[in-house]
Scaffold this motif. Structure first.
Motif, mmCIF file in Angstrom:
data_model
loop_
_atom_site.group_PDB
_atom_site.id
_atom_site.type_symbol
_atom_site.label_atom_id
_atom_site.label_comp_id
_atom_site.label_asym_id
_atom_site.label_seq_id
_atom_site.Cartn_x
_atom_site.Cartn_y
_atom_site.Cartn_z
ATOM 1 N N THR A 136 8.289 60.772 21.500
ATOM 2 C CA THR A 136 9.259 60.663 22.802
ATOM 3 C C THR A 136 9.252 58.927 23.004
ATOM 4 O OG1 THR A 136 8.761 62.852 23.759
ATOM 5 C CG2 THR A 136 9.686 61.185 25.042
ATOM 6 N N VAL A 137 8.065 58.549 23.120
ATOM 7 C CA VAL A 137 8.150 56.928 23.276
ATOM 8 C C VAL A 137 8.667 56.182 22.331
ATOM 9 C CG1 VAL A 137 6.281 55.186 23.702
ATOM 10 C CG2 VAL A 137 5.889 57.354 24.987
ATOM 11 N N MET A 138 8.531 56.526 20.957
ATOM 12 C CA MET A 138 9.174 55.879 20.104
ATOM 13 C C MET A 138 10.814 56.018 20.018
ATOM 14 S SD MET A 138 6.777 54.367 17.613
ATOM 15 C CE MET A 138 7.274 54.725 16.146
ATOM 16 N N SER A 139 10.913 57.233 20.376
ATOM 17 C CA SER A 139 12.375 57.255 20.506
ATOM 18 C C SER A 139 12.917 56.603 21.694
ATOM 19 C CB SER A 139 12.764 58.720 20.737
ATOM 20 O OG SER A 139 12.339 59.867 19.572
ATOM 21 N N ILE A 140 12.258 56.547 22.871
ATOM 22 C CA ILE A 140 12.782 55.468 23.952
ATOM 23 C C ILE A 140 12.740 54.273 23.398
ATOM 24 C CG2 ILE A 140 12.263 54.840 26.303
ATOM 25 C CD1 ILE A 140 11.095 57.726 26.743
ATOM 26 N N MET A 141 11.872 53.529 23.083
ATOM 27 C CA MET A 141 11.742 52.275 22.520
ATOM 28 C C MET A 141 12.820 52.077 21.499
ATOM 29 S SD MET A 141 9.256 51.041 24.132
ATOM 30 C CE MET A 141 9.188 49.380 23.405
ATOM 31 N N ASN A 142 13.320 53.033 20.541
ATOM 32 C CA ASN A 142 14.148 52.637 19.670
ATOM 33 C C ASN A 142 15.479 52.732 20.421
ATOM 34 O OD1 ASN A 142 12.765 52.755 17.419
ATOM 35 N ND2 ASN A 142 12.770 54.939 17.066
ATOM 36 N N GLY A 143 15.777 53.438 21.486
ATOM 37 C CA GLY A 143 16.882 53.594 22.325
ATOM 38 C C GLY A 143 16.981 52.221 22.950
ATOM 39 N N PHE A 144 16.069 51.689 23.617
ATOM 40 C CA PHE A 144 16.040 50.642 24.329
ATOM 41 C C PHE A 144 16.418 49.256 23.149
ATOM 42 C CE2 PHE A 144 13.505 52.121 27.729
ATOM 43 C CZ PHE A 144 14.376 51.464 28.987
ATOM 44 N N GLN A 145 15.916 49.135 22.031
ATOM 45 C CA GLN A 145 16.442 48.121 21.170
ATOM 46 C C GLN A 145 17.776 48.536 20.811
ATOM 47 O OE1 GLN A 145 13.952 48.383 17.600
ATOM 48 N NE2 GLN A 145 14.197 46.152 17.246
ATOM 49 N N THR B 82 19.941 36.890 16.065
ATOM 50 C CA THR B 82 18.585 37.064 15.796
ATOM 51 C C THR B 82 17.713 35.943 16.339
ATOM 52 O OG1 THR B 82 18.606 35.879 13.533
ATOM 53 C CG2 THR B 82 18.937 38.607 13.909
ATOM 54 N N GLN B 83 18.533 34.878 16.548
ATOM 55 C CA GLN B 83 17.937 33.453 17.059
ATOM 56 C C GLN B 83 18.252 33.283 18.585
ATOM 57 O OE1 GLN B 83 20.090 30.898 14.198
ATOM 58 N NE2 GLN B 83 18.105 30.283 13.358
ATOM 59 N N GLN B 84 19.210 33.722 18.908
ATOM 60 C CA GLN B 84 19.661 33.552 20.209
ATOM 61 C C GLN B 84 19.096 34.508 21.455
ATOM 62 O OE1 GLN B 84 23.912 34.060 20.156
ATOM 63 N NE2 GLN B 84 24.572 31.784 19.698
ATOM 64 N N HIS B 85 18.801 35.588 20.794
ATOM 65 C CA HIS B 85 18.074 36.807 21.487
ATOM 66 C C HIS B 85 16.878 37.271 20.923
ATOM 67 C CE1 HIS B 85 21.946 36.709 23.420
ATOM 68 N NE2 HIS B 85 22.792 37.111 22.463
ATOM 69 N N ALA B 86 15.945 36.240 20.116
ATOM 70 C CA ALA B 86 15.071 36.558 19.536
ATOM 71 C C ALA B 86 13.750 37.115 20.525
ATOM 72 C CB ALA B 86 14.239 35.481 18.722
ATOM 73 N N ASN B 87 13.711 36.513 21.643
ATOM 74 C CA ASN B 87 12.667 36.695 22.529
ATOM 75 C C ASN B 87 12.816 38.454 22.893
ATOM 76 O OD1 ASN B 87 11.557 34.314 22.265
ATOM 77 N ND2 ASN B 87 12.561 33.684 24.216
ATOM 78 N N PHE B 88 14.034 39.082 23.262
ATOM 79 C CA PHE B 88 14.086 40.256 23.551
ATOM 80 C C PHE B 88 13.842 41.191 22.488
ATOM 81 C CE2 PHE B 88 17.766 38.269 26.207
ATOM 82 C CZ PHE B 88 17.119 38.264 27.301
ATOM 83 N N PHE B 89 14.270 40.952 21.342
ATOM 84 C CA PHE B 89 13.998 41.987 20.406
ATOM 85 C C PHE B 89 12.455 41.965 19.792
ATOM 86 C CE2 PHE B 89 18.638 40.848 19.745
ATOM 87 C CZ PHE B 89 18.988 42.137 20.241
ATOM 88 N N LYS B 90 11.960 40.758 19.888
ATOM 89 C CA LYS B 90 10.536 40.592 19.484
ATOM 90 C C LYS B 90 9.684 41.290 20.507
ATOM 91 C CE LYS B 90 10.685 36.139 16.964
ATOM 92 N NZ LYS B 90 10.399 34.838 16.569
#
Length: 417
Positions: A44-53, A258-266
């Motif tokens: 469930t948590v992995m699915s939620i994290m995938n959903g957020f990403q 990937t550079q402009q929003h790198a902090n969010f995705f990392k």
């Protein structure tokens, strides 16, 4: 006639406890439930994290392009020639110029800082989905010379304005006077309201026509902040950057998503890994409860093991009996957790609103988090990884008790019988 192996029959038989060893059965059931809960929580948590990403990426890229090209940071001179060159690449689906500058909006006694984006409406739709999230007004109402603006829903609420109202825009590029630099002030008209679903955009982004922005922020000779590009495959932006650099032969300043929003995705990727480790510990604890269960079973079944050895059973057969018993506990728990985890992940969009309405609170307030809903995206690769993890930990947990059972000597076990 086909017969099941003796080890499988005995391993299955030992799970069904008699009255005298009901405590062992209780511990087995506890281990089974613990594994099921751990697998369910992890999926469930992995699915939620995938959903957020996924949601974060889609919403950000719905408002911005995949790549931005400029001669130097925040400036591009001849954008028409650069656009023709970019569209020659087979991966580039659209290109549009824009001007990005910070400003202040005020209405009555309310003031808020915003990011103003000057765009060409007929080209912007090729690189962003702003027209699809427009809730009030029309995208075509951004006409050069009329100084109309399209603002986010939360910004409209904060300023207390609606479509048709006039607001004051203050640009930092002002005129030099004897009393200092005076910001440029312009009355603009709200022609539309959009709802991106992200508070950062809905409360801080304003769209206006490129020509109006050029006049307001004093861009000379048709210059813009940059040229935005949309590519067919967002995960191939590095290759497009390399190809564009070789095609142009010039030193363009290129930034991709990937550079402009790198902090969010990392940050999301790091949180996903840490949550995987933390929740995997739940499965590990439940799996190693099997060790204590199997040790007690081995102690309880010493006489049975001795009888089997005197009848010709090898140490490997004894090991197989108890490994099978432990694996059955783990497989049943993992299967139950897998089913519950998949069902919960697929219905999280129904369960979370029900809980919020029942208790009267929000899990993710819109003014605090980038995404105010709980998204879920189930990846079967994650499901199989969690299942294999649970199976592997269960197998490891059975090895020591099974080895201990195989070391029992029949003569010692039957000495006092």
């Amino acid at each position: 006639m086909f017969k099941l192996p003796v080890e499988l029959l005995l391993g299955t038989r030992y799970i069904r406890a008699k009255r005298r060893n009901g405590f062992i059965s209780f511990i087995s059931m506890s281990s089974m439930i613990g594994i099921a809960l751990g697998v369910m929580a992890l999926i469930t948590v992995m699915s939620i994290m995938n959903g957020f990403q996924h949601e974060l990426r889609e919403r950000i890229l719905g408002m911005t392009a995949h790549m931005t090209v400029s001669d130097r940071p925040s400036y591009l001179g001849d954008w028409q020639a650069t656009r023709e060159l970019a569209l020659a690449h087979p991966q580039v689906m659209g290109a549009a110029p824009n001007i990005q500058e910070q400003a202040m909006l005020s209405h009555r006694d309310r003031v808020q800082g915003v990011m103003v984006r000057g765009v060409l409406p007929e080209m912007e739709t090729y690189v962003a989905n702003i027209e699809q999230i427009l809730t009030l007004g029309s995208w075509d109402r951004l006409i050069a010379g009329e100084f109309g603006v399209i603002i986010g829903r939360d910004l409209a609420i904060n300023l207390g304005v609606a479509v048709g109202d006039q607001i004051t825009l203050l640009a930092p590029q002002g005129a030099v006077t004897p009393v200092g630099v005076v910001p440029r002030v312009k009355r603009v008209t709200v022609t539309g309201v959009f709802n991106a679903g992200m508070y950062e955009y809905d409360s801080g982004v304003v769209y206006m026509h490129l020509d109006d922005a050029s006049v307001l922020f004093r861009y000379r000779d048709g210059a813009v902040s940059g040229l935005q590009l949309k590519v067919a495959d967002m995960f191939r932006v590095f290759q497009v950057r390399r190809d564009f650099a070789s095609m142009s032969g010039e030193n363009f300043f290129i930034r991709d998503w990937t550079q402009q929003h790198a902090n969010f995705f990392k940050a999301i990727q790091l949180e996903k890994r840490m949550m995987f480790i933390v929740l995997a510990l739940i499965i590990m604890v439940a799996a190693f409860n099997i060790v204590s269960t199997m040790v007690m079973v081995v102690t309880d079944k010493q006489k049975d093991i001795a009888v089997l050895r005197t009848l010709g059973a090898t140490p490997a057969s004894i090991q197989a009996i108890f490994i099978i018993q432990g694996l059955i506990i783990g497989i049943i728990g993992a299967t139950l957790g897998l089913i519950l985890g998949v069902l919960l992940s697929l219905n999280i969009d129904v369960i979370v609103p029900f809980i919020e309405n029942l208790f009267g609170f929000e899990f993710f307030p819109a003014d605090v988090y980038y995404i105010s809903q709980v998204p879920s995206k189930l990846l079967w690769s994650d499901v199989w990884s969690v299942s294999l993890l649970a199976f592997g930990l269960t197998l490891i947990a059975t090895l020591y008790p099974a080895w201990r059972a195989s070391r029992i000597q029949p003569a010692e076990a039957l000495r006092y019988e």
